[in-house]
Design a protein around this motif. Sequence first.
Motif, PDB file in Angstrom:
ATOM      1  N   VAL A  39      16.734 -49.354 -18.216  1.00 30.93           N
ATOM      2  CA  VAL A  39      16.569 -50.786 -17.982  1.00 30.93           C
ATOM      3  C   VAL A  39      17.809 -51.277 -17.239  1.00 30.93           C
ATOM      4  CG1 VAL A  39      16.243 -53.045 -19.053  1.00 30.93           C
ATOM      5  CG2 VAL A  39      15.370 -51.004 -20.178  1.00 30.93           C
ATOM      6  N   THR A  40      17.581 -52.044 -16.189  1.00 30.89           N
ATOM      7  CA  THR A  40      18.689 -52.639 -15.449  1.00 30.89           C
ATOM      8  C   THR A  40      18.473 -54.140 -15.386  1.00 30.89           C
ATOM      9  OG1 THR A  40      18.857 -50.644 -14.084  1.00 30.89           O
ATOM     10  CG2 THR A  40      19.980 -52.618 -13.280  1.00 30.89           C
ATOM     11  N   TYR A  41      19.494 -54.868 -15.785  1.00 29.69           N
ATOM     12  CA  TYR A  41      19.477 -56.327 -15.684  1.00 29.69           C
ATOM     13  C   TYR A  41      20.394 -56.743 -14.545  1.00 29.69           C
ATOM     14  CZ  TYR A  41      17.199 -56.637 -20.243  1.00 29.69           C
ATOM     15  OH  TYR A  41      16.304 -56.541 -21.289  1.00 29.69           O
ATOM     16  N   LYS A  42      19.918 -57.709 -13.729  1.00 33.44           N
ATOM     17  CA  LYS A  42      20.704 -58.202 -12.601  1.00 33.44           C
ATOM     18  C   LYS A  42      20.496 -59.705 -12.444  1.00 33.44           C
ATOM     19  CE  LYS A  42      19.908 -54.034  -9.855  1.00 33.44           C
ATOM     20  NZ  LYS A  42      19.359 -53.521  -8.598  1.00 33.44           N
ATOM     21  N   ARG A  43      21.435 -60.323 -11.782  1.00 36.18           N
ATOM     22  CA  ARG A  43      21.258 -61.706 -11.339  1.00 36.18           C
ATOM     23  C   ARG A  43      20.776 -61.654  -9.891  1.00 36.18           C
ATOM     24  NH1 ARG A  43      22.925 -65.093 -15.185  1.00 36.18           N
ATOM     25  NH2 ARG A  43      24.715 -64.537 -16.431  1.00 36.18           N
ATOM     26  N   THR A  44      19.949 -62.637  -9.510  1.00 36.59           N
ATOM     27  CA  THR A  44      19.422 -62.682  -8.147  1.00 36.59           C
ATOM     28  C   THR A  44      19.857 -63.978  -7.469  1.00 36.59           C
ATOM     29  OG1 THR A  44      17.365 -63.798  -8.737  1.00 36.59           O
ATOM     30  CG2 THR A  44      17.380 -61.386  -8.908  1.00 36.59           C
ATOM     31  N   GLN A  45      19.529 -64.108  -6.201  1.00 35.84           N
ATOM     32  CA  GLN A  45      19.889 -65.299  -5.437  1.00 35.84           C
ATOM     33  C   GLN A  45      18.897 -66.442  -5.633  1.00 35.84           C
ATOM     34  OE1 GLN A  45      22.763 -65.533  -3.763  1.00 35.84           O
ATOM     35  NE2 GLN A  45      23.210 -63.479  -4.525  1.00 35.84           N
ATOM     36  N   ASP A  46      17.739 -66.148  -6.238  1.00 34.45           N
ATOM     37  CA  ASP A  46      16.714 -67.165  -6.463  1.00 34.45           C
ATOM     38  C   ASP A  46      17.285 -68.275  -7.352  1.00 34.45           C
ATOM     39  OD1 ASP A  46      14.432 -68.568  -7.701  1.00 34.45           O
ATOM     40  OD2 ASP A  46      13.226 -67.041  -6.717  1.00 34.45           O
ATOM     41  N   VAL A  47      17.040 -69.515  -6.980  1.00 36.99           N
ATOM     42  CA  VAL A  47      17.602 -70.640  -7.718  1.00 36.99           C
ATOM     43  C   VAL A  47      16.961 -70.787  -9.100  1.00 36.99           C
ATOM     44  CG1 VAL A  47      17.912 -73.147  -7.724  1.00 36.99           C
ATOM     45  CG2 VAL A  47      18.185 -71.857  -5.605  1.00 36.99           C
ATOM     46  N   GLU A  48      15.633 -70.701  -9.179  1.00 34.36           N
ATOM     47  CA  GLU A  48      14.943 -70.923 -10.454  1.00 34.36           C
ATOM     48  C   GLU A  48      14.804 -69.656 -11.282  1.00 34.36           C
ATOM     49  OE1 GLU A  48      11.692 -73.425 -10.639  1.00 34.36           O
ATOM     50  OE2 GLU A  48      12.510 -74.881  -9.253  1.00 34.36           O
ATOM     51  N   ASN A  49      14.430 -68.563 -10.642  1.00 38.97           N
ATOM     52  CA  ASN A  49      14.235 -67.299 -11.352  1.00 38.97           C
ATOM     53  C   ASN A  49      15.366 -66.349 -10.973  1.00 38.97           C
ATOM     54  OD1 ASN A  49      11.738 -68.021 -12.584  1.00 38.97           O
ATOM     55  ND2 ASN A  49      10.779 -67.808 -10.595  1.00 38.97           N
ATOM     56  N   ASN A  50      16.561 -66.648 -11.501  1.00 40.14           N
ATOM     57  CA  ASN A  50      17.738 -65.915 -11.077  1.00 40.14           C
ATOM     58  C   ASN A  50      18.105 -64.726 -11.963  1.00 40.14           C
ATOM     59  OD1 ASN A  50      18.588 -67.415 -13.256  1.00 40.14           O
ATOM     60  ND2 ASN A  50      20.571 -67.911 -12.372  1.00 40.14           N
ATOM     61  N   LYS A  51      17.224 -64.335 -12.841  1.00 42.31           N
ATOM     62  CA  LYS A  51      17.480 -63.181 -13.696  1.00 42.31           C
ATOM     63  C   LYS A  51      16.381 -62.142 -13.439  1.00 42.31           C
ATOM     64  CE  LYS A  51      20.459 -65.558 -16.638  1.00 42.31           C
ATOM     65  NZ  LYS A  51      20.292 -66.897 -16.220  1.00 42.31           N
ATOM     66  N   ALA A  52      16.777 -60.889 -13.298  1.00 41.05           N
ATOM     67  CA  ALA A  52      15.809 -59.830 -13.007  1.00 41.05           C
ATOM     68  C   ALA A  52      15.980 -58.672 -13.985  1.00 41.05           C
ATOM     69  CB  ALA A  52      15.991 -59.322 -11.582  1.00 41.05           C
ATOM     70  N   ALA A  53      14.856 -58.049 -14.278  1.00 41.21           N
ATOM     71  CA  ALA A  53      14.848 -56.842 -15.102  1.00 41.21           C
ATOM     72  C   ALA A  53      14.074 -55.764 -14.344  1.00 41.21           C
ATOM     73  CB  ALA A  53      14.188 -57.110 -16.449  1.00 41.21           C
ATOM     74  N   GLU A  54      14.611 -54.561 -14.377  1.00 38.90           N
ATOM     75  CA  GLU A  54      13.929 -53.398 -13.818  1.00 38.90           C
ATOM     76  C   GLU A  54      13.816 -52.380 -14.937  1.00 38.90           C
ATOM     77  OE1 GLU A  54      16.248 -51.909 -10.570  1.00 38.90           O
ATOM     78  OE2 GLU A  54      16.149 -53.788  -9.460  1.00 38.90           O
ATOM     79  N   VAL A  55      12.608 -51.865 -15.139  1.00 33.58           N
ATOM     80  CA  VAL A  55      12.389 -50.892 -16.202  1.00 33.58           C
ATOM     81  C   VAL A  55      11.713 -49.665 -15.614  1.00 33.58           C
ATOM     82  CG1 VAL A  55      11.328 -50.440 -18.452  1.00 33.58           C
ATOM     83  CG2 VAL A  55      12.134 -52.748 -17.897  1.00 33.58           C
ATOM     84  N   ARG A  56      12.281 -48.500 -15.891  1.00 31.90           N
ATOM     85  CA  ARG A  56      11.700 -47.231 -15.459  1.00 31.90           C
ATOM     86  C   ARG A  56      11.411 -46.381 -16.704  1.00 31.90           C
ATOM     87  NH1 ARG A  56      11.577 -44.864 -10.787  1.00 31.90           N
ATOM     88  NH2 ARG A  56      13.213 -46.209  -9.939  1.00 31.90           N
ATOM     89  N   LEU A  57      10.150 -45.988 -16.839  1.00 35.10           N
ATOM     90  CA  LEU A  57       9.758 -45.063 -17.898  1.00 35.10           C
ATOM     91  C   LEU A  57       9.712 -43.680 -17.274  1.00 35.10           C
ATOM     92  CD1 LEU A  57       6.824 -47.036 -19.597  1.00 35.10           C
ATOM     93  CD2 LEU A  57       9.256 -47.087 -20.157  1.00 35.10           C
ATOM     94  N   ARG A  58      10.582 -42.792 -17.719  1.00 38.12           N
ATOM     95  CA  ARG A  58      10.644 -41.452 -17.155  1.00 38.12           C
ATOM     96  C   ARG A  58       9.597 -40.564 -17.835  1.00 38.12           C
ATOM     97  NH1 ARG A  58      16.337 -41.405 -18.387  1.00 38.12           N
ATOM     98  NH2 ARG A  58      16.005 -39.314 -19.147  1.00 38.12           N
ATOM     99  N   VAL A  59       8.570 -40.256 -17.048  1.00 34.90           N
ATOM    100  CA  VAL A  59       7.450 -39.447 -17.519  1.00 34.90           C
ATOM    101  C   VAL A  59       7.319 -38.269 -16.557  1.00 34.90           C
ATOM    102  CG1 VAL A  59       4.975 -39.443 -18.033  1.00 34.90           C
ATOM    103  CG2 VAL A  59       6.293 -41.524 -18.359  1.00 34.90           C
ATOM    104  N   PHE A  65       7.340 -47.722 -13.126  1.00 34.88           N
ATOM    105  CA  PHE A  65       8.430 -48.628 -12.782  1.00 34.88           C
ATOM    106  C   PHE A  65       7.908 -50.052 -12.622  1.00 34.88           C
ATOM    107  CE2 PHE A  65      11.063 -50.860  -9.653  1.00 34.88           C
ATOM    108  CZ  PHE A  65      12.310 -50.728 -10.234  1.00 34.88           C
ATOM    109  N   ALA A  66       8.694 -51.015 -13.111  1.00 31.55           N
ATOM    110  CA  ALA A  66       8.363 -52.429 -12.924  1.00 31.55           C
ATOM    111  C   ALA A  66       9.655 -53.207 -12.716  1.00 31.55           C
ATOM    112  CB  ALA A  66       7.614 -52.972 -14.129  1.00 31.55           C
ATOM    113  N   LYS A  67       9.582 -54.190 -11.825  1.00 26.02           N
ATOM    114  CA  LYS A  67      10.712 -55.075 -11.556  1.00 26.02           C
ATOM    115  C   LYS A  67      10.176 -56.503 -11.524  1.00 26.02           C
ATOM    116  CE  LYS A  67      14.213 -56.139  -8.099  1.00 26.02           C
ATOM    117  NZ  LYS A  67      14.796 -55.751  -6.797  1.00 26.02           N
ATOM    118  N   LYS A  68      10.737 -57.361 -12.359  1.00 25.19           N
ATOM    119  CA  LYS A  68      10.282 -58.748 -12.450  1.00 25.19           C
ATOM    120  C   LYS A  68      11.482 -59.685 -12.534  1.00 25.19           C
ATOM    121  CE  LYS A  68       5.938 -57.583 -12.766  1.00 25.19           C
ATOM    122  NZ  LYS A  68       4.981 -57.880 -11.728  1.00 25.19           N
ATOM    123  N   GLN A  69      11.265 -60.926 -12.099  1.00 24.19           N
ATOM    124  CA  GLN A  69      12.281 -61.970 -12.164  1.00 24.19           C
ATOM    125  C   GLN A  69      11.781 -63.125 -13.023  1.00 24.19           C
ATOM    126  OE1 GLN A  69      13.552 -61.417  -7.571  1.00 24.19           O
ATOM    127  NE2 GLN A  69      13.919 -63.420  -8.423  1.00 24.19           N
ATOM    128  N   GLY A  70      12.720 -63.845 -13.596  1.00 22.64           N
ATOM    129  CA  GLY A  70      12.368 -65.000 -14.398  1.00 22.64           C
ATOM    130  C   GLY A  70      13.588 -65.867 -14.640  1.00 22.64           C
TER     131      GLY A  70
END
Length: 94
Positions: A39-59, A65-70
């Motif tokens: 899991v990787t958490y990052k801040r983004t440049q988006d004004v409203e949804n400036n928090k992002a999560a990336e999740v990779r399930l190693r299978v 893999f999924a990447k979403k902002q909120g």
Amino acid sequence: MDIRILAPSLNLKETLKDRTTKKLSTFYDRIPELVGVEVTYKRTQDVENNKAAEVRLRVPGNDLFAKKQGPRFETALDECIDALRKQWEKQKGK
């Protein structure tokens, strides 16, 4: 259970780390061949949804893999989990 939480240049609260581990550990029950979770958490440049999560399930074969902002890391994580569940159901059905 191997769940790695990465947050470059962020100081995550323990409550977020605990929530992340608890929510993602359910994939180990659903996916017996799961090797690990990243899991990787990052801040983004988006004004409203400036928090992002990336999740990779190693299978073996194909990672999921999924990447979403909120507006909050928790929101982004929940959306990633929903997307990964759908991916797993689709892959399992093949």
